[in-house]
Enzyme design. Structure first.
Site, PDB file in Angstrom:
ATOM      1  N   ILE A  39     -16.116  39.252  14.604  1.00  9.95           N
ATOM      2  CA  ILE A  39     -14.962  39.498  15.481  1.00  9.95           C
ATOM      3  C   ILE A  39     -14.132  40.673  14.964  1.00  9.95           C
ATOM      4  O   ILE A  39     -13.713  41.541  15.739  1.00  9.95           O
ATOM      5  CB  ILE A  39     -14.106  38.215  15.634  1.00  9.95           C
ATOM      6  N   ASP A  68     -12.446  42.902   3.654  1.00  7.57           N
ATOM      7  CA  ASP A  68     -13.218  41.650   3.681  1.00  7.57           C
ATOM      8  C   ASP A  68     -13.506  41.255   2.242  1.00  7.57           C
ATOM      9  O   ASP A  68     -13.632  42.113   1.373  1.00  7.57           O
ATOM     10  CB  ASP A  68     -14.538  41.840   4.448  1.00  7.57           C
ATOM     11  N   ALA A  77      -7.450  33.720  14.591  1.00  2.00           N
ATOM     12  CA  ALA A  77      -8.450  33.105  13.698  1.00  2.00           C
ATOM     13  C   ALA A  77      -8.253  31.590  13.670  1.00  2.00           C
ATOM     14  O   ALA A  77      -8.934  30.857  14.410  1.00  2.00           O
ATOM     15  CB  ALA A  77      -8.350  33.712  12.313  1.00  2.00           C
ATOM     16  N   ARG A  78      -7.333  31.145  12.851  1.00  2.00           N
ATOM     17  CA  ARG A  78      -7.043  29.714  12.760  1.00  2.00           C
ATOM     18  C   ARG A  78      -5.588  29.521  12.363  1.00  2.00           C
ATOM     19  O   ARG A  78      -5.051  30.286  11.551  1.00  2.00           O
ATOM     20  CB  ARG A  78      -7.902  29.043  11.682  1.00  2.00           C
ATOM     21  N   ASP A  97      -3.104  33.067  18.898  1.00  2.00           N
ATOM     22  CA  ASP A  97      -3.900  32.251  19.823  1.00  2.00           C
ATOM     23  C   ASP A  97      -4.144  30.869  19.220  1.00  2.00           C
ATOM     24  O   ASP A  97      -4.741  30.018  19.867  1.00  2.00           O
ATOM     25  CB  ASP A  97      -5.250  32.945  20.101  1.00  2.00           C
ATOM     26  N   GLU A 129      -2.310  21.890  17.130  1.00  2.00           N
ATOM     27  CA  GLU A 129      -2.529  22.305  18.523  1.00  2.00           C
ATOM     28  C   GLU A 129      -2.607  21.077  19.422  1.00  2.00           C
ATOM     29  O   GLU A 129      -3.436  20.205  19.170  1.00  2.00           O
ATOM     30  CB  GLU A 129      -3.808  23.132  18.624  1.00  2.00           C
ATOM     31  N   HIS A 147      -5.148  28.689  22.324  1.00  2.00           N
ATOM     32  CA  HIS A 147      -6.506  28.728  21.733  1.00  2.00           C
ATOM     33  C   HIS A 147      -7.554  28.985  22.829  1.00  2.00           C
ATOM     34  O   HIS A 147      -8.479  28.186  23.019  1.00  2.00           O
ATOM     35  CB  HIS A 147      -6.819  27.427  20.977  1.00  2.00           C
TER      36      HIS A 147
END
Ligand SMILES: NC(=O)c1ccc[n+]([C@@H]2O[C@H](COP(=O)([O-])OP(=O)(O)OC[C@H]3O[C@@H](n4cnc5c(N)ncnc54)[C@H](O)[C@@H]3O)[C@@H](O)[C@H]2O)c1
Length: 241
Positions: free
Chosen positions: A83, A102, A165-166, A190, A195, A214
């Site tokens: 992504i 990364d 992502a999370r 998002d 959630e 999400h």
């Protein structure tokens, strides 16, 4: 077996499944483009003040805010997997400058490698220099609260933090303080630690915090690819069993 609709295995107890001989698979790559496009749309939404503009018109006001262009802005990407890389490709085509980090060695195609607008950077350089900072890491013990008070303090006052992502990758209490004190401009997410978020969630009261439910991976195209791949993963498993 369990076949995850997506890549993030943080909501599957993989160790436990392994001990019980439950085969765990995931659908790698099927939602990459959908999420990358969502990240770009969150960036556009911020630059063009879409939320405040639409809200003002619906409230029978006509507030003409001045937005900005994303061309020439620095997009920092932490987590340069599928992504992250797809987001970078879209952003490069829009004239954004990319700084990528990364934990693993970054391998990119020659187009990106040769682009003057693409650079690999340290996490600190990315935090300090990004106009837009996109998080594209999985949620692990190492990435939990990756962006907390210390990191938020180092970000530009004009910066926008994007998290598709999370929830859990950003310390939400620290984020509330940063947004409320305007030490960063905005955050477009998002995902969230819980959630849906609780009703009294303080972040939701801030106009500079935007959350979509999400849905980044939820496109017709992505869901079709995911259904097909998971069906073939299950079928292959049955065949080979
Ligand atoms: N919002 C959504 O609907 C949605 C949809 C799909 C995926 N996701 C999230 O996005 C994440 C990334 O997806 P992907 O398909 O790009 O996965 P990926 O595995 O291709 O890429 C993740 C990258 O993060 C890197 N990474 C891991 N730990 C790191 C760390 N501590 N610091 C820096 N980099 C680190 C990995 O080396 C890898 O390159 C998923 O794990 C998932 O949590 C969200």
């Amino acid at each position: 077996m369990i076949c995850k609709f997506g890549v993030g295995l943080d909501n599957v107890d993989v160790e436990y499944a392994k001990n019980k001989n439950i085969y765990v698979e995931r659908t790698i790559g099927t939602n990459t483009n959908a999420v990358a496009e969502h990240v770009i749309s969150l960036i556009f939404a911020d630059a063009k003040n879409l939320y405040s503009s639409i809200k003002s018109v619906k409230e029978n006001k006509w507030i003409k805010l001045t937005g900005s262009e994303i061309n020439g802005k620095v997009l920092g990407i932490i987590g340069f997997g599928s992504i992250g890389q797809e987001t970078a490709k879209l952003a490069l085509n829009l004239g954004m400058e990319i700084l990528a980090y990364d934990i693993a060695e970054i391998k990119v195609d020659s187009d990106m490698k040769n682009s003057d607008l693409f650079n690999i950077a340290s996490i600190e350089e990315i935090i300090e220099n990004s106009d837009y900072l996109s998080l594209n890491v999985p949620l692990t013990n190492e990435t939990r609260n990756l962006i907390s008070e210390k990191e938020l303090e180092k970000m530009k006052e004009t910066a926008c933090l994007v998290n598709a992502a999370r929830g859990g990758v950003v310390d939400e209490k620290a984020l509330y303080h940063a947004l409320n004190n305007k030490s960063i401009r905005s955050a477009y997410f998002d995902v969230f630690s819980t959630e849906p978020p609780s009703k009294g969630e303080p972040l939701l009261k801030l106009d500079n915090f935007i959350l979509t439910p999400h849905v980044a991976s939820r496109t017709v195209e992505s869901e079709t690819r995911t259904c097909k791949l998971s069906a073939s993963i299950v079928a292959d498993r049955i065949k080979n069993d």
